[in-house]
Scaffold this active site. Sequence first.
Site, short mmCIF file in Angstrom:
data_model
loop_
_atom_site.label_atom_id
_atom_site.label_comp_id
_atom_site.label_asym_id
_atom_site.label_seq_id
_atom_site.Cartn_x
_atom_site.Cartn_y
_atom_site.Cartn_z
N ASP A 1 0.86 -1.18 0.00
CA ASP A 1 0.00 0.00 0.00
C ASP A 1 0.89 1.23 0.00
O ASP A 1 1.57 1.51 0.99
CB ASP A 1 -0.90 -0.04 1.24
N HIS A 2 0.87 1.98 -1.09
CA HIS A 2 1.80 3.10 -1.24
C HIS A 2 1.46 4.27 -0.30
O HIS A 2 2.26 5.19 -0.15
CB HIS A 2 1.79 3.57 -2.69
#
Length: 437
Positions: free
Chosen positions: A409-410
Amino acid sequence: MTVKSVTLPDIGNYKDVPVIELLVAVGDRVEKEQSLITLESDKATMEIPAPFSGIVRRIMVKTDDKMNIGDVIAEIEPTEEAAEPVKAAAPTEPPSAPPVAEAPKTSSPAPTPVKEAAVPAPSTGNYPMNAPTSGALYHASPSVRAFARRLGADLTKVVGTGIKNRIQNADVEAFIKQALSGAITSTTVAGSAGIPPLPTIDFSQFGETETVPLSRIQKRSGKHLSACWLNIPHVTQFDETDITDLEAFRQSLKARAEKAGVKLTPLVFILKAVARVLSEQPKLNSSLDPSGENLILKKYIHIGVAVDTPNGLVVPVIRDVDQKGLFTLSTELAEVSKRARDGKLSPDDLSGGCFSISSLGGIGGTQFTPIVNGPEVAILGVSRAKMSPVWNGEAFEPRLMLPLALSYDHRVIDGAQGARFITALSSVLTDLRELIL
């Protein structure tokens, strides 16, 4: 005629679990351990078996009923005298008497709300519609409705991600964030998260077709994966790690493992190595809170392992991986995988995961991009190892290389952090002595 009441046994710390399917009808003959009904929690579906053989005389529940431990499911006339005392007795009824028992055979309650979801969009624009139930425009608790009123959110435009598409506070918050960011406009197309639907095509015009219904697991996992893909900005980091020495060590333990009655697979070593790196890089062992403004760091390491079953993909969880040895992990992994394939996972088996591993090494392929299993923030994909020529500084030599793919998850993990994690993991897998440092 003597009948016995069959009650809901202890299914864990769950209350008001809905009945989604009746698997028997009045007059049916059932065998011991044959499933009577199917329940669905927010984590898993559970089939409740008959404790003895007999003939079903009354069914005391219907689909969508909420059940708790001790509630009566059915009254069954035993075909053999049972040792336990009779809990309740009732006169027998003709098999065709209770009409409610026949309907579930041809109805599938889970997809019904979706079919009813075609509600006309408000005049302010075409927005994603929440799938209603029982004719309601949306499905939300009073507290969620009050929360939406405070924020000025129109619940007819909010997509619910809870059980049976129930709207939760997090869904309202996500809708408001979309509106503030301009993602929701008057030109937004009604559909999942504003994405235009695919065209409907009659494939039979091109040749013979067959329609096969998806399993319950496929339906549930499909919705979950779609939500994860739409809500989590994915980045995937690829790498290859040298597991030549790891494989030699695993082979050296083969006789000892067989004597202990366990099968020592490469996945067990990967589990242990991942747990080690998670303890050193706790950001990947976290989750975002519903507001998206705080990070929940977990002080335990429970790792989910994707298991391919006849009914679809499930991800049971191995707990406290960092505190267990290779043989213990091998035993637990084998047991939970068997329960998964047999469809006997409990809700506890599927809850509490911090990080997931999806291994396709036993099937094949060179690389793939796994989808983050939200609310986790990272997942490791493992492909098939292969012998490759590797330059050692003087010459090429054959080494067993394992392809890895880390999706994350950036919002939580940036590229540098992702690269550090997969590099550290490769280091541990290449030299297992790292595990004892």
